[in-house]
Design a protein around this motif. Structure first.
Motif, PDB file in Angstrom:
ATOM      1  N   GLY A   1       0.824  -1.203   0.000  1.00  0.00           N
ATOM      2  CA  GLY A   1       0.000   0.000   0.000  1.00  0.00           C
ATOM      3  C   GLY A   1       0.857   1.251   0.000  1.00  0.00           C
ATOM      4  O   GLY A   1       1.886   1.318   0.670  1.00  0.00           O
ATOM      5  N   ALA A   2       0.404   2.271  -0.744  1.00  0.00           N
ATOM      6  CA  ALA A   2       1.163   3.521  -0.824  1.00  0.00           C
ATOM      7  C   ALA A   2       1.358   4.134   0.551  1.00  0.00           C
ATOM      8  O   ALA A   2       2.426   4.664   0.862  1.00  0.00           O
ATOM      9  CB  ALA A   2       0.438   4.509  -1.741  1.00  0.00           C
ATOM     10  N   ASP A   3       0.324   4.050   1.395  1.00  0.00           N
ATOM     11  CA  ASP A   3       0.427   4.641   2.733  1.00  0.00           C
ATOM     12  C   ASP A   3       1.507   3.986   3.560  1.00  0.00           C
ATOM     13  O   ASP A   3       2.250   4.654   4.301  1.00  0.00           O
ATOM     14  CB  ASP A   3      -0.919   4.555   3.455  1.00  0.00           C
ATOM     15  CG  ASP A   3      -1.485   3.133   3.513  1.00  0.00           C
ATOM     16  OD1 ASP A   3      -1.070   2.283   2.694  1.00  0.00           O
ATOM     17  OD2 ASP A   3      -2.354   2.880   4.371  1.00  0.00           O
ATOM     18  N   ARG A   4       1.664   2.678   3.423  1.00  0.00           N
ATOM     19  CA  ARG A   4       2.669   1.944   4.196  1.00  0.00           C
ATOM     20  C   ARG A   4       4.079   2.287   3.715  1.00  0.00           C
ATOM     21  O   ARG A   4       5.003   2.421   4.523  1.00  0.00           O
ATOM     22  CB  ARG A   4       2.409   0.448   4.110  1.00  0.00           C
ATOM     23  CG  ARG A   4       1.006   0.078   4.588  1.00  0.00           C
ATOM     24  CD  ARG A   4       0.692  -1.381   4.402  1.00  0.00           C
ATOM     25  NE  ARG A   4       1.338  -2.191   5.440  1.00  0.00           N
ATOM     26  CZ  ARG A   4       1.245  -3.517   5.485  1.00  0.00           C
ATOM     27  NH1 ARG A   4       0.573  -4.170   4.542  1.00  0.00           N
ATOM     28  NH2 ARG A   4       1.845  -4.196   6.451  1.00  0.00           N
ATOM     29  N   LEU A   5       4.246   2.452   2.417  1.00  0.00           N
ATOM     30  CA  LEU A   5       5.553   2.818   1.870  1.00  0.00           C
ATOM     31  C   LEU A   5       5.943   4.233   2.288  1.00  0.00           C
ATOM     32  O   LEU A   5       7.101   4.501   2.624  1.00  0.00           O
ATOM     33  CB  LEU A   5       5.537   2.694   0.345  1.00  0.00           C
ATOM     34  CG  LEU A   5       5.287   1.282  -0.205  1.00  0.00           C
ATOM     35  CD1 LEU A   5       5.164   1.319  -1.717  1.00  0.00           C
ATOM     36  CD2 LEU A   5       6.406   0.331   0.218  1.00  0.00           C
ATOM     37  N   VAL A   6       4.968   5.138   2.264  1.00  0.00           N
ATOM     38  CA  VAL A   6       5.236   6.520   2.683  1.00  0.00           C
ATOM     39  C   VAL A   6       5.629   6.559   4.159  1.00  0.00           C
ATOM     40  O   VAL A   6       6.565   7.255   4.555  1.00  0.00           O
ATOM     41  CB  VAL A   6       4.010   7.413   2.414  1.00  0.00           C
ATOM     42  CG1 VAL A   6       4.199   8.791   3.052  1.00  0.00           C
ATOM     43  CG2 VAL A   6       3.783   7.565   0.916  1.00  0.00           C
ATOM     44  N   ASN A   7       4.904   5.809   4.993  1.00  0.00           N
ATOM     45  CA  ASN A   7       5.239   5.758   6.411  1.00  0.00           C
ATOM     46  C   ASN A   7       6.636   5.191   6.640  1.00  0.00           C
ATOM     47  O   ASN A   7       7.359   5.640   7.536  1.00  0.00           O
ATOM     48  CB  ASN A   7       4.214   4.907   7.165  1.00  0.00           C
ATOM     49  CG  ASN A   7       2.931   5.655   7.459  1.00  0.00           C
ATOM     50  OD1 ASN A   7       2.879   6.880   7.362  1.00  0.00           O
ATOM     51  ND2 ASN A   7       1.885   4.935   7.823  1.00  0.00           N
ATOM     52  N   ALA A   8       7.019   4.206   5.840  1.00  0.00           N
ATOM     53  CA  ALA A   8       8.356   3.632   5.973  1.00  0.00           C
ATOM     54  C   ALA A   8       9.426   4.681   5.696  1.00  0.00           C
ATOM     55  O   ALA A   8      10.435   4.768   6.410  1.00  0.00           O
ATOM     56  CB  ALA A   8       8.513   2.442   5.021  1.00  0.00           C
ATOM     57  N   VAL A   9       9.205   5.498   4.676  1.00  0.00           N
ATOM     58  CA  VAL A   9      10.158   6.562   4.355  1.00  0.00           C
ATOM     59  C   VAL A   9      10.216   7.578   5.492  1.00  0.00           C
ATOM     60  O   VAL A   9      11.291   7.980   5.942  1.00  0.00           O
ATOM     61  CB  VAL A   9       9.772   7.263   3.026  1.00  0.00           C
ATOM     62  CG1 VAL A   9      10.637   8.501   2.805  1.00  0.00           C
ATOM     63  CG2 VAL A   9       9.908   6.295   1.857  1.00  0.00           C
ATOM     64  N   GLY A  10       9.049   8.016   5.982  1.00  0.00           N
ATOM     65  CA  GLY A  10       9.009   8.996   7.057  1.00  0.00           C
ATOM     66  C   GLY A  10       9.632   8.488   8.338  1.00  0.00           C
ATOM     67  O   GLY A  10      10.330   9.228   9.046  1.00  0.00           O
ATOM     68  N   ALA A  11       9.418   7.207   8.641  1.00  0.00           N
ATOM     69  CA  ALA A  11       9.973   6.630   9.866  1.00  0.00           C
ATOM     70  C   ALA A  11      11.490   6.507   9.783  1.00  0.00           C
ATOM     71  O   ALA A  11      12.212   6.869  10.720  1.00  0.00           O
ATOM     72  CB  ALA A  11       9.344   5.266  10.116  1.00  0.00           C
TER      73      ALA A  11
END
Length: 259
Positions: free
Chosen positions: A108-118
């Motif tokens: 999911g795009a949201d999970r990938l974005v969160n991974a980058v932010g984290a």
């Protein structure tokens, strides 16, 4: 640069404006897959005007959406009213380390974005917990790669299912009950949902850590997870800005800003 960041979940869509230095405005709307670009533009223009901004001042756009049928309209919003081609997470956009899962296209795009932010904020191996329509537990390796995780029903979805499937159970708000053992129907339900989700978080975090075999830092994000702050030691940091930070970093990596 005036960046419009759009983060669309199954329930809500976040619109945020970054002026190159800070996030200066944020708004949420209910996610409706059929909402047109023109409808988005009217709504957004009014909100921008209330903040002394104009839609014409926006000159960049990034979109993360888990609702594929909405992406067409969000893309047209950027093209028609911002006169820019938006970056859409998942469309050959550089994220950093590749997702180390069996089918990277399914992430999911949201999970990938969160991974980058984290990864941008916290060192080492990470677990990111994000609770919306679903509650996701994402494992992010020390090099920033998304390693997979867990998807569980979201807390609001569980409440809705209880109310709709059981004739005698009312619709209730999520809140921490005074006691674990409820004395009436509402407090029974509140305890089951609130402490049930605490147990879900604590149990799954413990199992992930045991399987991973190395120290991990746990970050909670999303409005629902914030309800559990102070109720469990399993979450090390509560970070409501994780997704926006990830979107900003992805935009930087894919434009001259990241050159």
């Amino acid at each position: 640069m005036m960046l419009l960041a759009i983060e669309q979940g199954n329930t809500n869509t976040l619109f945020a404006v970054h002026d190159g230095t800070d996030w200066i405005a944020q708004w949420r709307a209910a996610t409706e897959a059929s909402r047109t670009a023109d409808e988005y533009a009217v709504w957004l223009s009014q909100l921008l005007d209330m903040r002394g901004l104009s839609i014409g001042a926006l000159d960049a756009c990034i979109v993360s959406s888990v609702v594929p049928q909405s992406i067409f309209n969000l893309r047209n919003l950027a093209r028609r009213y911002l006169n820019v081609e938006p970056l859409v997470v998942g469309d050959n956009v550089r994220l950093g380390p590749a997702a180390r899962i069996d089918k990277p296209s399914e992430a999911g795009a949201d999970r990938l974005v969160n991974a980058v932010g984290a990864h941008l904020t916290y060192p080492g191996d990470l677990i990111v917990i994000d609770s919306g329509t679903a509650t996701t537990f994402d494992v992010v390796a020390a090099d920033g790669a998304f390693e997979g995780g867990i998807i569980a029903p979201g807390i609001n979805l569980s409440l809705q299912a209880l109310h709709e499937a059981a004739a005698m159970l009312p619709r209730i708000a999520i809140q921490k009950p005074a006691r674990v053992i409820g004395k009436d129907t509402v407090s029974n339900m509140q305890s089951g949902v609130f402490w049930g989700y605490i147990a879900l978080i604590e149990g799954l975090v413990a199992r992930i850590k045991a399987e991973w075999g190395k120290p991990m830092t746990v970050i909670g994000t999303g409005g629902v997870v914030s309800l559990f702050e102070g109720a469990t030691d399993s979450i090390d940091h509560f970070d409501p800005d994780l997704t926006l930070r990830g979107l900003l970093e992805i935009h930087r990596r894919n434009t001259h800003m990241g050159a």
